[in-house]
Structure formats: C-alpha cells, structure tokens
Design an enzyme around this catalytic site. Sequence first.
Site, PDB file in Angstrom:
ATOM      1  NE  ARG A 281      -3.353   0.051   2.655  1.00 45.41           N
ATOM      2  CZ  ARG A 281      -3.825  -0.643   3.829  1.00 45.41           C
ATOM      3  NH1 ARG A 281      -3.652  -0.003   4.977  1.00 45.41           N
ATOM      4  NH2 ARG A 281      -4.671  -1.552   3.778  1.00 45.41           N
TER       5      ARG A 281
ATOM      6  NE  ARG B 144      -2.865   2.127   9.602  1.00 44.47           N
ATOM      7  CZ  ARG B 144      -3.380   0.936   9.566  1.00 44.47           C
ATOM      8  NH1 ARG B 144      -4.275   0.576   8.587  1.00 44.47           N
ATOM      9  NH2 ARG B 144      -2.994  -0.043  10.442  1.00 44.47           N
TER      10      ARG B 144
ATOM     11  CE  LYS C  89      -7.655   0.171  12.063  1.00 42.93           C
ATOM     12  NZ  LYS C  89      -8.196  -0.370  10.840  1.00 42.93           N
TER      13      LYS C  89
ATOM     14  CE  LYS D  91      -7.823   3.747   9.376  1.00 42.24           C
ATOM     15  NZ  LYS D  91      -8.913   2.921   8.649  1.00 42.24           N
TER      16      LYS D  91
ATOM     17  CB  CYS E  19     -13.639  -3.431   2.332  1.00 39.97           C
ATOM     18  SG  CYS E  19     -14.565  -5.140   2.534  1.00 39.97           S
TER      19      CYS E  19
ATOM     20  CB  CYS F 202      -9.011  -9.147   3.290  1.00 41.32           C
ATOM     21  SG  CYS F 202      -9.502  -8.596   5.046  1.00 41.32           S
TER      22      CYS F 202
ATOM     23  CB  CYS G 116     -14.993  -8.613   8.544  1.00 38.73           C
ATOM     24  SG  CYS G 116     -13.646  -7.402   8.591  1.00 38.73           S
TER      25      CYS G 116
ATOM     26  CB  CYS H 208     -12.052  -1.417   5.182  1.00 36.40           C
ATOM     27  SG  CYS H 208     -10.746  -1.901   6.464  1.00 36.40           S
TER      28      CYS H 208
END
Length: 591
Positions: A76, A145, A221, A223, A442, A448, A487, A491
């Site tokens: 990514r 990120r 994470k 953002k 996603c 994934c 899931c 995302c």
Amino acid sequence: MSSSSRTKPNRVEQIKAESHFLAGTIHDDLSSDAPTFGKDNLQLLKFHGTYQQDDRDARVSLRRQGKDKAFSMMVRCRIPGGRLTSQQFLAHLDLCDLLGNSTMKITTRQTIQLHGIVKQDLRQTIATINSLGLSTFAACGDVNRNVMCCPAKKCSPVHQAIEQLTNNLAEELAPRTTTYRELWVLDDTTGERHLVEEHSATREMSDTTEPLYGPTYLPRKFKCAVISPDDNCVDVYTQDLGFIAIVQDAHVVGYNIVVGGGMGTTPSNAATFPALAQPMAFCLPEQAIDVAKAVLIVQRDHGNRSDRKVARMKYLIANWGLPKFRTAVEDVLGYSLESPREVVIRQTDDHMGWQSQGDGLWSYGLNIENGRVSDGKTVHLKNALRQLAEFHQEEIRLSANQSLIFCNIPSDKREQFDSILQESQVRSTEKTSLVRRHSLACVALPTCGLAVTEAERRLPLVMDQLEAVLQSLELDRSQFTIRMTGCPNGCARPYTADVALVGKAVDRYTLFVGGTLRGDRLAFLLKDIVASEDIVAELTSLFVAFRNHRLNDETLGDFCHRLGSETLLSLCHQSRESEDFTTALSAKGSL
C-alpha cells in the site's frame, strides 16, 4: 501514569519494543528463500506498508494437493490527499502487471494497493515506488496513516490552504526511523541499498530516533483528514483526528478540531463500537500541526496497550470524556484552545464527471467501481486509463470513493477523453447510476485475512439488480450511499452510510440503515442476519417503504432515522405484501 501502563502490554507491543525501531529481523527474512516472513516480522512489515496474505480461494485445492497456502504480499502506498502525477500512476499500472496480479486497487483512503506481490519481488516493488517520489512507509501500522483531503482541483485560497495542511500533517506526523530506507530504498547516487546492520540488537536506541512516537509507536492505527465546510467527501467524522476549515471572506481563518472517530468494531465484544469524531476545539492555522502532535502524544501515552480491540483513540475519549481529553491535549500544548466555532457541513460531492476548476480548465472524475482497476474480456479499463494518462500527462487524484479525477484538462481535450472511454467500452460517469457512484466495498475475499464473506466481488452484482429496482420505483435520481464490507472492521466506512451490509458470516450480512451522505450520523442495525440471496429483496422492501412514506425531499437515511427500527421493519413487512414490491422486484433482471 496512564491506566494502560499498569497492565501487561499485548504481544504486538512487545514486538515493537524489541524491534529496534521497526527493523526486527526483516532483513534476514528477505535474504531467505522461504516464501513467508516470520510471525513477529509480519507485525513490523505493516509499518513498512505491506501485509502478507494468501489466496483464500485456493486454500482447499492446495491443501488437497498437500501444498502450502498461496502466499503473497499486499503493498500500500502513502499518497497524501490522493495526489499523483500521471507518471506515478502509469508506473503503478506497470508494477501491477510486472510484479503483481495484474490488478490495482484504489482504496477508500485515497491511495493505491498492489496485490499478489511474491516475497522475492517485495524489495523491488517498494524500491520502485520510492524511485517515483512516493513511499509505502506508514501506509499501515500503529502510526498516522495516509492523510486524507478533498481531491477536487479547485483554484481557491481555501483549497490551497487545506491541501497545504494535508501535506504538512503527512510530513510532521511521519515516523523518523531510518530502518525503512535501510531496508528498501536504493541510494540515489550509488544505486546501492543501505542495509540494516546484521545484528539489529546493536542498533543504538534513543528518544531522538522517534521523538514523536517513541520506540513502541502508537497503541493502534491513527487516521486524520482535512476538509472545507462545503464538502465532507472524505468522511472527516470517521477519523481519529479531523480538521474542518473555518472560512471567512473566502480564506481559512482556522480549523475546528474533531477527535475520536473510527469504524471498526467486534460484534462479540460489547466494549467495541463505531464512533463519530466529536468537536473538541478551534485552532488558528499556525497552531494546527502542534495540535495534531499533541493529540497524537496523548493517545500515545494513554491509549490502551493491553487490548488492541479497544486501543483506538475513540475508546480513550469514551473512557475519559471529551473535557478530560481536551485538557490533556492542552497540557501537552502548554496553552488553552478556543471552543469550536459554528460550522455546518452542507454537502458531499463525489467530484465525478466534468467539473470546472475555476482557472479555465476542467477535471473529469471517472467512477471506478469499488476501486478495482483491471481489464476484462470486453471492458478494458486498465488500457483506457493508460491511454488517458499518456494522452493527458497531468495530475491525477484519487477520491475517497475509490475513483479517479483527471485534472487540468483544456476544453478542446474533453471530446478525446470521452472517445477513449467509449472505445475501451468503459462506462463513463455520465452513464453510471447514482446508486453505483455512491457505493463502496472493501477488498474482502479472496485476499483479506479478516473477511468472513464477499464484498468487492458481490456488490457489483447487487448493484446490477438494484439499478433496475430503483428505476422501476422512480428513485434512480435519489442520492444515497450503499456500502458493503466482508467483516465488521469497517474499511468501507459502512456505519455512516444510508444503507450498509456488514459481513456477519459466510454469505450472511448485518443490515444497517440511517446514516447520511454527509457522513455526520451513525447508522443503526435494522436486521441482524440477511442472506446474500435475500439482499435485493430486503432492500427493495425498504425502497418501496421509502417511496411511499417519505416526507417531501427527505433522504433515505433521514427517512430511516426518523422512523426508527421498529416502525421501519413494520413498513418493510407491509411493502412485501404490496403490488409495488412485486413489480419492482420483478424488474431486477430486466435491465
């Protein structure tokens, strides 16, 4: 002392602490002929912008043959604001053909993912990306990120200000360890790689290596995003940290700071939940970077390092309350902040189609369904994008809706743009339905590792049927979001959508409704389990109820929110008994 410091750190915290600023033994693994990386290194590789995955479609067949899984790497990029040169975009198209699985994914965070990179080609892939003036560093991992920003090319002081803040945030919140360059990047003059020392344990550790993050980085994470008040196209309220420009006389005079957003949740864990960012304070433009660092430091020092499921900043704010969190931020800053100013997010623009830039030039936003760039048997999307980028060698921007915006187009080139799309049988934005334009999915299966069911491969088939249903009900000009994830981790930002289908089990989804196109309200659970074969019927009953009982120009999300789950379920049940439902559902296969 924070509450998290009094509990035993989880295993990932131990891996980070012992990694010597993200080096671990990645160099040794790269030198090995084994097709996979060691378990601890897999955690560290995320910081470097890559995940190890396998083709889940092939698992059963390979197991029967006595073979291991088909492992590969996802890589990514980090692309602040989604802004690329045409050369950088073309190079990614080359990389996905030469080293990947011949497809490219535009993500919901305005960046690019390459899939199917085998371990032996990982160094070449990341080195090539860096040679383009881009990086994969901090695209993943427990750090800040990719910083998001409205991708529209607009010649105005407001857009210039928010784009500059985006660039500054990306630079100032980036990790400082030299490990990334030592592992992946070739020297510009000698063409040699500065490899990490053979024994990483001898690498000197000090607070100066990572003055902002420290040796264990963040608990989870992080953002952030920057927007202007007239357009929330990057879903600022789903971010850990957001800056909303306050505009006076067509200039940015400061920013409202919103904190604590995040989409991920674990349904089996009542302590987890999706959350919208809350207005915390107002800051002047020159204070924005210091505020961002202070917010990050508070999360660094007080976030939960024992349980990663509740380690995002939203949980710290939920436990403390916003006033205590703001006080902690102000303590780091050394001064008080003003209260948030009044601001109204007026709309969300997907920036698709032809739009004036305000400088005599045009941009063209091309809808890329679910962000997947590939060539099929009849539709040659990748070929068309290559032609467009070569024909018009100007800036290309990635949208938060997984699509592309070609910038700086003179009027006399517009016809040629349209011709290239038509010749490659690529559906133009003008011929793309509103419901498809505002849909997101996603990656999910087959790559994934968290996915429990399909998303990207299923949603286009659902869209094919829903377009006919909506046209039959004369709702095809209504704007609303439909999002699907494999899931509950969110995302594709499902929990702010008008309608969302969140993976629950194999071919089973949870149906959420009641969010908004503006992204400023959470959806609520309408139905816990919807089978994949029942999706279109369930949504058709909802659309029939919406058409028959909406108030004036009420949006779908507002309609659901006004009625609530009990009344809405009753109306959907009534819809199923109506002739409207039968007629609309029968239309799903007619277009």
